[in-house]
Each structure stands twice: as structure tokens, then as C-alpha cells.
Design a protein around this motif. Structure first.
Motif, mmCIF file in Angstrom:
data_model
loop_
_atom_site.group_PDB
_atom_site.id
_atom_site.type_symbol
_atom_site.label_atom_id
_atom_site.label_comp_id
_atom_site.label_asym_id
_atom_site.label_seq_id
_atom_site.Cartn_x
_atom_site.Cartn_y
_atom_site.Cartn_z
ATOM 1 N N TYR A 16 1.903 -27.570 -22.468
ATOM 2 C CA TYR A 16 0.502 -27.605 -22.868
ATOM 3 C C TYR A 16 0.251 -28.140 -24.282
ATOM 4 O O TYR A 16 -0.878 -28.122 -24.755
ATOM 5 C CB TYR A 16 -0.106 -26.201 -22.748
ATOM 6 N N THR A 17 1.287 -28.584 -24.962
ATOM 7 C CA THR A 17 1.088 -29.101 -26.311
ATOM 8 C C THR A 17 2.249 -30.000 -26.696
ATOM 9 O O THR A 17 3.344 -29.894 -26.129
ATOM 10 C CB THR A 17 0.951 -27.955 -27.337
ATOM 11 N N ASP A 18 1.996 -30.858 -27.683
ATOM 12 C CA ASP A 18 3.061 -31.683 -28.247
ATOM 13 C C ASP A 18 3.512 -31.159 -29.610
ATOM 14 O O ASP A 18 4.363 -31.771 -30.251
ATOM 15 C CB ASP A 18 2.577 -33.135 -28.412
ATOM 16 N N GLY A 19 2.931 -30.051 -30.053
ATOM 17 C CA GLY A 19 3.235 -29.591 -31.417
ATOM 18 C C GLY A 19 3.434 -28.100 -31.528
ATOM 19 O O GLY A 19 2.948 -27.469 -32.478
ATOM 20 N N ALA A 20 4.128 -27.479 -30.588
ATOM 21 C CA ALA A 20 4.273 -26.023 -30.577
ATOM 22 C C ALA A 20 5.052 -25.514 -31.781
ATOM 23 O O ALA A 20 5.980 -26.168 -32.263
ATOM 24 C CB ALA A 20 4.960 -25.579 -29.294
ATOM 25 N N ASP A 21 4.679 -24.338 -32.246
ATOM 26 C CA ASP A 21 5.401 -23.630 -33.310
ATOM 27 C C ASP A 21 5.631 -22.207 -32.824
ATOM 28 O O ASP A 21 4.778 -21.334 -32.998
ATOM 29 C CB ASP A 21 4.597 -23.648 -34.605
ATOM 30 N N ALA A 22 6.779 -21.973 -32.198
ATOM 31 C CA ALA A 22 7.064 -20.679 -31.594
ATOM 32 C C ALA A 22 7.112 -19.554 -32.615
ATOM 33 O O ALA A 22 6.938 -18.383 -32.263
ATOM 34 C CB ALA A 22 8.376 -20.747 -30.823
ATOM 35 N N ALA A 23 7.333 -19.887 -33.886
ATOM 36 C CA ALA A 23 7.382 -18.849 -34.919
ATOM 37 C C ALA A 23 6.053 -18.100 -35.026
ATOM 38 O O ALA A 23 6.019 -16.929 -35.421
ATOM 39 C CB ALA A 23 7.744 -19.477 -36.264
ATOM 40 N N LEU A 24 4.963 -18.766 -34.652
ATOM 41 C CA LEU A 24 3.646 -18.131 -34.747
ATOM 42 C C LEU A 24 3.416 -17.094 -33.650
ATOM 43 O O LEU A 24 2.392 -16.411 -33.656
ATOM 44 C CB LEU A 24 2.553 -19.203 -34.700
ATOM 45 N N LEU A 25 4.362 -16.982 -32.723
ATOM 46 C CA LEU A 25 4.264 -15.931 -31.706
ATOM 47 C C LEU A 25 4.734 -14.583 -32.238
ATOM 48 O O LEU A 25 4.489 -13.552 -31.615
ATOM 49 C CB LEU A 25 5.098 -16.311 -30.479
ATOM 50 N N ARG A 26 5.398 -14.587 -33.378
ATOM 51 C CA ARG A 26 5.912 -13.341 -33.942
ATOM 52 C C ARG A 26 4.825 -12.654 -34.778
ATOM 53 O O ARG A 26 3.908 -13.312 -35.272
ATOM 54 C CB ARG A 26 7.155 -13.610 -34.788
ATOM 55 N N GLY A 69 7.928 -24.147 -19.378
ATOM 56 C CA GLY A 69 6.996 -23.091 -19.763
ATOM 57 C C GLY A 69 5.789 -23.592 -20.533
ATOM 58 O O GLY A 69 5.616 -24.791 -20.778
ATOM 59 N N PHE A 70 4.991 -22.634 -20.934
ATOM 60 C CA PHE A 70 3.679 -22.894 -21.521
ATOM 61 C C PHE A 70 3.767 -23.754 -22.784
ATOM 62 O O PHE A 70 3.009 -24.715 -22.944
ATOM 63 C CB PHE A 70 3.016 -21.549 -21.824
ATOM 64 N N LEU A 71 4.666 -23.423 -23.689
ATOM 65 C CA LEU A 71 4.731 -24.143 -24.956
ATOM 66 C C LEU A 71 5.137 -25.603 -24.777
ATOM 67 O O LEU A 71 4.749 -26.468 -25.569
ATOM 68 C CB LEU A 71 5.707 -23.460 -25.915
ATOM 69 N N HIS A 72 5.923 -25.897 -23.748
ATOM 70 C CA HIS A 72 6.343 -27.272 -23.514
ATOM 71 C C HIS A 72 5.312 -28.061 -22.714
ATOM 72 O O HIS A 72 5.161 -29.269 -22.910
ATOM 73 C CB HIS A 72 7.692 -27.295 -22.787
#
Length: 460
Positions: free
Chosen positions: A244-254, A239-242
């Protein structure tokens, strides 16, 4: 019980924006940003890149009935969104979300207005769609971590903008939660936008918000027709977070409290967002000390690490931009032209200034300085500082925490209106600009987008 897919959760929030009461300041800000979008789109309608894009679409027989802002031509709805989005980004004066380092209006409003013209939707529907689209795209951009996303060579306006455009279009089309989630799932396979335009000052960056708007329309239309989409497009293994970046923080989607639309800034200067604060500081020093460019020996600029590669590297090339796009992304040129001319409007970021010997001499004195103290508060803030050393040894300094146009330093209504009217006048006569301004004022109560769009094209 397994957690809901991120796209479904975002879709629920977006659907609530369509049906719930929104705070008046949110809808008022959406109207402010619509006004700004129309100004920058009209201002960019006659730019060489915009004209070339329209000509290219004509060779594809992309005609239709959808409105092109600032011209009498018509195209299909997706291609109108493409052309309007590219026009809105051409002058580098379109809005920017703080935390996501992403231009939102050029994509979201281009898609929402094209969809609304198809559906004959109400003005209020478009404003709510914009709130939803800004929310989705901004959260995704933050979750990617802008510096990490840029480091992979991606431009968040294109990559994340397609999700915002899909969400906004889905709201205009009246899709439910599952339909919105499907639109997001389809949008993810169309997320694109490369920073390689910086290599030679290419026009492709201007294409990004328009292409995202076109793709968003396609995504929502396909979702409405029942086209299947991956539910885990955002957080899935591929998916997108994996991807398109090496430093995703999924918590910021909330949700973080409030609306991301209220955390969006407006640009006063016709150049990259990373140059806005430094130019503010340089202009303040110019006014306070009546600086004579011929007396300047050295100019140091405190620059955010995320922006340094974009506006400061390679230094020799940045000091002698070869095109308008080069100049729009050159900190040395932007500071120099602002100090020489007292302004950094589209008139300064124009071909005649690229060869101005006074500007070029001053640009050769500019150096960007990385400063970890600035990075410590980024991207919540976009601070900068300027230190000007004169030939006689005197030093003048200024710092900016919140550049003009930031949510914390938002323009007064008169300044917003002045920017809108100045840019709109590049495509429309004065009386037509006044009609459009009145249509914007009434937009939240109008039963159709038709009056606004009719006012945004030159009179016959």
C-alpha cells in the motif's frame, strides 16, 4: 529467537489498554472525541449521500436491531456501523490524526458502538476500545507515510481504518491477544479506499470510514469464531506495508510515548483537513482588516506538498467546484467562501454557494503555493500562511502553525459543546440534544451503551 509478528505486538498493546489503568486525561479526551463523533454523525445523517446509502442497504434487506444515529430506522450491526460511519464523514468535520493524516473517529466509534450494542458493553469499555482502535490505525497510517500512501491513490481513513475498527471491536468483544491479532490479520484483506473520488466529486470518500467499520466488525467476529488469519499481514512479503505504499517506515509502528488519541485534532470548518489552517488565517485577516472581498486582487496560500494535489489541482476545476464534495476539497472555494461569509460551516459548503458570483470571483484570485519550509515540519505540524494583496497594492499576511482544533490548540469545552449541539440539532430537537449531551457526560460510568444510543435517535 525471531521477533514477534507486528500484528501480535500491536495486539498485546491493545489488550493492555483493556485491562490496565489509563490516565484520566486519555479517557477524558476519548469522551471529547465521542461527543465530536456523535455531533458530526448526527449532522450528516440527513445528507443526500447518507440517505442514498440507507436506501441502498434497504434493497439488500439489511434490517436488524442496531441503532442508526439520527433516524428511527434499524439495521444489522455491521450495516449500522457502515451507515453511521458514512454519516459521520459526510460533512468533512470529523476528527483527524496529525501524523497519519487519517480520520479515526468516524471508523473506530462507528464500529465500537455497533459492537457494544451487540454485547451490551459498558461505556468505559467503548472508550477503552476507542483508545486501542485509534492507536492501531494511527500508527499504521504514519508507518505508510501519508504522502506516499496518497501518491499510490489510497485514502488512509479506509485502508488503515479497518485495522482500527477491528481492534476496537475485538476489545469490545473481549478477545485476548491472539484473537485481536487474528482480527487484524483478517482486516488486512479488507483494507480499501481510493482517492479517485476527487475526479468528479463522488460520494465514495464518505463511504470509506463506514465500510472500514463494517469490515472491522466482520474481522473481529470471524476471529472470535476461530477463522484463520495471516500473522504477518502487516510486514509480510505481500503484507500491508509492502502493498500500500512506496515509502513505509516500520519504526513508526512502535510506541512513541503517550497515546495517538491525544494527537488527534478536531475540525472547526466543514472541509478537508488541509484547508483548516489556511481558512483560520484568512478569517483572522478578515477580522483584523475588515476586508472587503471586492477589493481583493490576489490571494496566495502556503500549502503543504501532501495537500496540494488534493485541494489545489487542477486549479481551474478547484476554482469552480461542481458539487459539494468538490467544494469540500477546493482551497480556492474554501478561502473565498470564508472571506465572503465569515464562516466555513456546512451552510457555506452547500449548493447555493457554488454559484455565488462573489465567491467565484474571489476563488479565481486564489493560488496555492508549495513551500518546503512547511513540509519540513509535516506531519508533526500542519502549518500554512496566507498573503492577501488588495487592489490598492496593500498586502496583508498571516501564518498558522497549529490550526484551531489541533492538540496544541484544542477547543475549550464550551467550543466543543457548541459544535456538538449545532450539528446534533440538524437531526434532533433541542430537548433531545440536551438528553444526548447528558448521556455523553455520564457515559464513562454507565453500565450499558443503551441509554446513549436511545438518546441519539429522534423521539417518537
Amino acid at each position: 529467537m525471531s521477533e514477534q509478528p507486528v500484528a501480535v505486538r500491536l495486539a498485546e498493546e491493545v489488550a493492555a489498554i483493556a485491562r490496565d489503568d489509563l490516565p484520566a486525561p486519555v479517557l477524558e479526551r476519548a469522551l471529547d472525541l465521542l461527543r465530536d463523533y456523535l455531533g458530526v454523525a448526527l449532522g450528516g445523517a440527513g445528507e443526500e449521500s447518507t440517505v442514498a446509502l440507507r436506501n441502498g442497504l434497504a434493497t439488500l434487506h439489511a434490517g436488524g436491531h442496531a441503532t442508526l444515529l439520527g433516524v428511527a430506522d434499524r439495521l444489522s450491526a455491521p450495516h449500522a456501523a457502515l451507515a453511521n460511519g458514512a454519516a459521520a464523514h459526510a460533512l468533512e468535520m470529523d476528527d483527524t490524526h496529525q501524523g497519519g493524516s487519517i480520520h479515526l473517529g468516524a471508523t473506530v466509534f462507528s464500529a465500537a458502538l455497533a459492537a457494544a450494542e451487540l454485547a451490551d458493553a459498558r461505556g468505559d469499555t467503548v472508550l477503552r476500545a476507542a483508545v486501542g482502535g485509534y492507536e492501531v490505525a494511527a500508527r499504521l497510517a504514519m508507518a505508510l507515510r501519508p504522502a506516499a500512501h496518497y501518491g499510490r491513490g489510497f485514502h488512509p481513513t479506509g485502508t488503515c481504518g479497518v485495522f482500527g475498527a477491528a481492534a476496537a471491536t475485538a476489545l469490545v468483544f473481549g478477545l485476548d491477544r491472539d484473537g485481536i491479532a487474528a482480527a487484524l490479520g483478517i482486516a488486512g484483506s479488507q483494507a480499501a479506499g481510493s482517492m479517485e473520488f476527487l475526479a468528479n466529486g463522488a460520494w465514495t470518500k464518505r463511504l470509506h470510514p463506514g465500510w472500514a467499520a463494517l469490515a472491522g466488525l466482520h474481522a473481529a467476529a470471524l476471529a472470535r469464531a476461530g477463522f484463520g488469519a495471516p500473522a504477518t499481514i502487516i510486514e509480510g512479503r505481500s503484507g500491508f506495508l509492502h502493498a500500500y505504499t512506496d515509502g513505509a517506515d516500520a519504526a513508526l509502528l512502535r510506541p512513541s510515548g503517550g497515546y495517538e488519541l491525544l494527537r488527534t485534532s478536531i475540525k472547526p470548518h466543514a472541509c478537508c483537513r488541509y484547508m483548516q489552517g489556511p481558512i483560520d488565517a484568512a478569517l483572522a485577516l478578515r477580522a483584523a482588516h475588515r476586508l472587503d472581498p471586492s477589493n481583493v486582487a490576489r490571494i496566495e496560500i502556503g500549502m503543504l506538498a501532501a495537500g496540494h494535489p488534493i485541494v489545489c489541482e487542477p486549479l481551474d476545476a478547484k476554482r469552480r467546484p461542481a458539487s459539494v464534495v468538490d467544494a469540500q476539497f477546493s482551497l480556492p472555494f474554501g478561502i473565498a467562501v470564508a472571506l465572503v461569509c465569515g464562516s466555513a460551516s456546512p451552510a457555506e459548503f452547500a449548493p447555493p454557494r457554488l454559484a455565488d458570483p462573489t465567491v467565484l470571483r474571489l476563488a479565481a484570485c486564489v493560488v496555492g503555493v508549495r513551500d518546503s519550509r512547511l513540509d519540513a515540519v509535516f506531519p508533526r505540524e500542519w502549518p500554512s500562511w496566507v498573503r492577501i494583496t488588495l487592489r490598492d497594492g496593500r498586502v496583508h499576511e498571516a501564518s498558522v502553525s497549529h490550526p484551531r482544533g489541533d492538540p496544541e490548540n484544542f477547543p475549550a469545552p464550551a467550543e466543543l459543546d457548541a459544535k456538538f449541539r449545532t450539528l446534533a440539532a440538524r437531526a434532533l430537537p433541542e430537548a433531545a440534544v440536551a438528553r444526548l449531551a447528558a448521556a455523553v457526560d455520564a457515559f464513562g460510568e454507565t453500565p450499558s451503551v443503551a441509554p446513549l444510543l436511545a438518546a441519539a435517535v429522534p423521539p417518537v
